[in-house]
Design a protein around this motif. Structure first.
Motif, PDB file in Angstrom:
ATOM      1  N   ASP A 247      31.213  84.156  21.896  1.00 49.11           N
ATOM      2  CA  ASP A 247      30.734  83.442  20.877  1.00 49.11           C
ATOM      3  C   ASP A 247      30.199  81.973  21.367  1.00 49.11           C
ATOM      4  OD1 ASP A 247      33.314  84.202  18.396  1.00 49.11           O
ATOM      5  OD2 ASP A 247      31.460  84.990  18.910  1.00 49.11           O
ATOM      6  N   LEU A 251      26.383  80.583  21.406  1.00 48.54           N
ATOM      7  CA  LEU A 251      25.925  79.180  20.984  1.00 48.54           C
ATOM      8  C   LEU A 251      25.109  78.537  21.943  1.00 48.54           C
ATOM      9  CD1 LEU A 251      26.432  76.921  18.941  1.00 48.54           C
ATOM     10  CD2 LEU A 251      28.625  76.397  20.141  1.00 48.54           C
ATOM     11  N   GLU A 294      29.147  71.867  19.375  1.00 46.78           N
ATOM     12  CA  GLU A 294      27.734  72.088  19.348  1.00 46.78           C
ATOM     13  C   GLU A 294      27.003  70.842  19.613  1.00 46.78           C
ATOM     14  OE1 GLU A 294      26.332  74.020  16.005  1.00 46.78           O
ATOM     15  OE2 GLU A 294      24.129  74.086  16.730  1.00 46.78           O
TER      16      GLU A 294
END
Ligand SMILES: NC(=O)C1=CN([C@@H]2O[C@H](COP(=O)(O)OP(=O)(O)OC[C@H]3O[C@@H](n4cnc5c(N)ncnc54)[C@H](OP(=O)(O)O)[C@@H]3O)[C@@H](O)[C@H]2O)C=CC1
Ligand SMILES: C[C@H]1O[C@H](OP(=O)(O)OP(=O)(O)OC[C@H]2O[C@@H](n3cnc4c(=O)[nH]c(N)nc43)[C@H](O)[C@@H]2O)[C@@H](O)[C@@H](O)C1=O
Length: 325
Positions: A247, A251, A294
């Protein structure tokens, strides 16, 4: 720590050290003592003793070490155990001898046993077999923690030990082979985008999980601990949440803006299946991280583009022998 204290940030050019310097300058600490490896090789005991005798240091943040990703640790274990034992033994001992008031030593979440109960409490240290890929580094670091605890008990030396999760951010190392996962992937996705490559290779199965703390949050936590923490007990430092490597790769692919496929290289090691730490001891002191993953990845990629990206590949020459538009 008073604003005019003499603070030695060992490893000030590194990922963590440079973030700590930024945070100290921002906090108005104006007497920082900084020495690069070229000026002071911390593996040289005589040089380290002479430095502490000469410089009258009040506080030490020990962010100097031999550090690398899973592949570097697996390949160069002799360098990792030797350099880290020498650096930490020299600095902790010379700091105590010179009357330094407090020292912060940095361990790592990878010192915990490979299969300890998650999330990892500080008491889990030394309760099980280590992850083989970074055992030399981990043994050295555990020795450093033990030295700090023994110097506190025998000599009353105020040394504290933090256990950071995986860290990333500005000032990281983006070598595709020797670096940690985030900088390594940023570099490979960026290169693939520049070269319009059809795919990027992910190391291992992508199923391990990792806890990532943005390095400026780590620096803030280091100052917080220097101000408020005086226990011999180690203390975990992390965001208290983790992500699967697969994941994370998707990202980072989005952050970099790469649109190709992901392939796997199963010849590369996975390492710890998971090493999420219990950070309740840290959070109980009132500290919290500020930068989410993020946002941290966007800031890191921005820094990479400004400071560490390799030159863009030259456009292929056209048939007339001139560079393509
Ligand atoms: N990065 C991570 O994900 C994590 C890091 N940590 C810990 O945080 C600390 C800092 O790591 P990080 O900032 O990532 O590492 P870096 O490799 O970015 O920085 C290490 C620094 O130590 C210096 N150094 C290495 N050897 C010597 C030496 N012989 N004499 C003087 N200086 C030396 C390096 O100097 P030079 O620049 O000249 O090479 C560099 O400035 C380490 O203790 C590490 O174990 C813990 C958990 C996770
Ligand atoms: C930080 C801490 O912990 C370090 O161990 P680690 O967390 O296993 O280090 P890592 O970040 O290199 O890998 C994390 C995971 O990610 C996968 N992975 C995928 N693709 C890439 C990749 O491109 N590069 C790297 N390095 N890993 C990749 C890789 O296969 C592994 O499953 C110690 O070395 C030690 O330094 C220490 O103190």
């Amino acid at each position: 720590m008073e604003r005019n204290s003499r603070i030695f940030v060992a490893g000030h050019r590194g990922l963590v050290g440079s973030a700590i310097v930024r945070r100290l300058v921002e906090g108005g600490y104006d007497d920082l003592v900084l020495r690069g490896r070229d000026e002071l090789d911390l593996t040289d005991q005589a040089a380290v003793r002479a430095f502490f005798d000469r410089e009258k240091i009040d506080y030490v943040i020990l962010a100097a070490a031999k550090v690398g990703g899973i592949l570097a640790n697996e390949r160069f274990g002799g360098d990792f155990i030797r350099d880290n034992l020498l650096i930490q033994t020299n600095v902790i001992d010379a700091a105590w001898r010179a009357g330094v008031r407090k020292l912060l030593f940095l361990g790592s979440s990878c010192l915990y046993p490979k299969f300890a109960e998650q999330p990892l409490k500080e008491e889990a240290l030394l309760t099980g077999a280590l992850e083989p890929t970074n055992k030399p580094y981990a043994i050295a670091k555990i020795a450093g923690i033990t030295q700090c605890q023994a110097y506190r008990r025998q000599y009353g030396f105020n040394a504290i030990c933090a256990m950071p999760s995986n860290l990333y951010g500005p000032g990281d190392h983006f070598d595709p082979e020797g670096s940690h996962a985030i900088p390594g992937m940023i570099r490979r996705f960026h290169d693939a985008k520049m070269e319009q490559a059809p795919s990027v290779t992910l190391w291992g199965t992508g199923t391990p999980r990792r806890e990532f703390l943005y390095v400026d949050d780590m620096a803030d936590a280091c100052l917080h601990l220097m101000e408020r923490y005086d226990s011999e007990d180690i203390i975990n430092v992390g965001p208290g949440e983790d992500i699967a490597i697969g994941d994370l790769a998707r990202l980072i692919r989005r952050v970099v803006g790469y649109e190709g496929a992901l392939t796997q290289d199963l010849s590369k090691p996975d390492g710890h299946p998971r090493k999420l730490m219990d950070v309740s001891r840290l959070f109980a002191t009132g500290w919290r991280p500020k930068v989410g993953l993020e946002e941290g990845l966007n800031r890191t990629y921005g820094w990479f583009l400004e400071n560490a990206a390799p030159p863009a590949p030259r456009p292929a020459a056209t048939t007339t022998g001139e560079a393509a538009e």
